[in-house]
Write an enzyme that holds these catalytic residues in place. Sequence first.
Site, short mmCIF file in Angstrom:
data_model
loop_
_atom_site.label_atom_id
_atom_site.label_comp_id
_atom_site.label_asym_id
_atom_site.label_seq_id
_atom_site.Cartn_x
_atom_site.Cartn_y
_atom_site.Cartn_z
N HIS A 160 0.82 -1.22 0.00
CA HIS A 160 0.00 0.00 0.00
C HIS A 160 0.85 1.27 0.00
CE1 HIS A 160 -3.67 -2.20 0.38
NE2 HIS A 160 -3.40 -2.67 1.59
N ASP A 196 -2.87 -10.46 -2.69
CA ASP A 196 -3.46 -9.99 -1.44
C ASP A 196 -4.92 -9.62 -1.68
OD1 ASP A 196 -2.19 -8.65 1.34
OD2 ASP A 196 -4.05 -7.70 0.66
N HIS A 198 -6.50 -7.07 -0.51
CA HIS A 198 -6.62 -5.63 -0.71
C HIS A 198 -5.73 -5.19 -1.88
CE1 HIS A 198 -7.61 -6.31 3.59
NE2 HIS A 198 -8.60 -5.49 3.29
N ASP A 285 -4.86 -12.80 3.09
CA ASP A 285 -6.10 -12.32 3.70
C ASP A 285 -7.31 -12.59 2.82
OD1 ASP A 285 -4.93 -10.53 1.97
OD2 ASP A 285 -5.15 -8.78 3.25
#
Length: 343
Positions: A160, A196, A198, A285
């Site tokens: 991120h 991932d 996200h 995740d």
Amino acid sequence: MKTVYSPLHAGHAGQMELVTSAIVPGFEKPSRAEFIKARVESEKLGPIIAPVEHDLAAAKRVHRADYIDFLPTVWPQWIAEGHAGTAMPFTWPTRGLRGDVPPKRIDALLGYYSFDGGATFVEGTWAAIKSSFDVALTAAGLVKDGERSAFALCRPPGHHAGAGFMGGYCYINNAAVAAQWFRDQGAKRISILDVDYHHGNGTQEIFYDRADVQVLNLHGDPMVEYPFFLGHADERGAGAGEGFNLNYPMPFGTGWDAWNVSLEDACARLAAYAPDIVVVSLGVDTFEKDPISQFKLKSLDYPKIGQRIAKLGLPTLFVQEGGYAVEEIGINAVGVLTGFEDR
């Protein structure tokens, strides 16, 4: 497969974060890395080695120099200004506000260099960030020197973090640093495959106008899922990078069958790009029990991810990203790695 790991990650502990309705203990905690390390050991994946220290020049190849220079100053400034507890931003220079003039106070600088309240600091945070960066580059060195694969057990994660901002528990974008480092060492093309839950918004932002690093993201639909403001399917790169950024947003409740359709397409496009090296942003995740995610993959699915990546037949660096169901994170992350090793 060799794993690179540093115990210094444990200094980033006890931090708080801002979520939708409260300030809560951080979901990104030391037990994540320790569960993974224990599973690496119990599965006899291969030797665990310490990272070699690197200077920050490689970080400044993908991040702004002022941003990287800021990170080690956060905690000293926070204490010097009389604050206590977790160093956390509370205001951001959004549209219509000045984003070109860095303020002088640390609480404002935290907002200037971030996009959310999730990348916070305690006393040991910088040492953990630096060790995570060293882990990634040390593992990249193993692949450059001829290893088929290596695992960078990075904590905190990185995908991120953009050129000039932190967020989502991420400070230095380890996968992006490694990709650029491979380029600087002579690789012509690199693919970053981000699995991932996200969206890897920082990785996309860093390489969006480039053709030498392909970025493929499989993730939750940004219309309803964090980080919200990047990750749509129509974001395909700009200028020289047009067509080299590929997003696969998927709805809440996505299970293996639908997720695997995206993985297959991403792998086919990756193979067509013919990179010299693959960097995998390994978030797990996507797991059905993850407390902050909405996909439904099961533990038995993760070895299949590794098996599919192995079919590409390319040198591969795995860089640990997210995964917050800590009791299963070791099973799932190492499941990808043993699947890649086909055992």
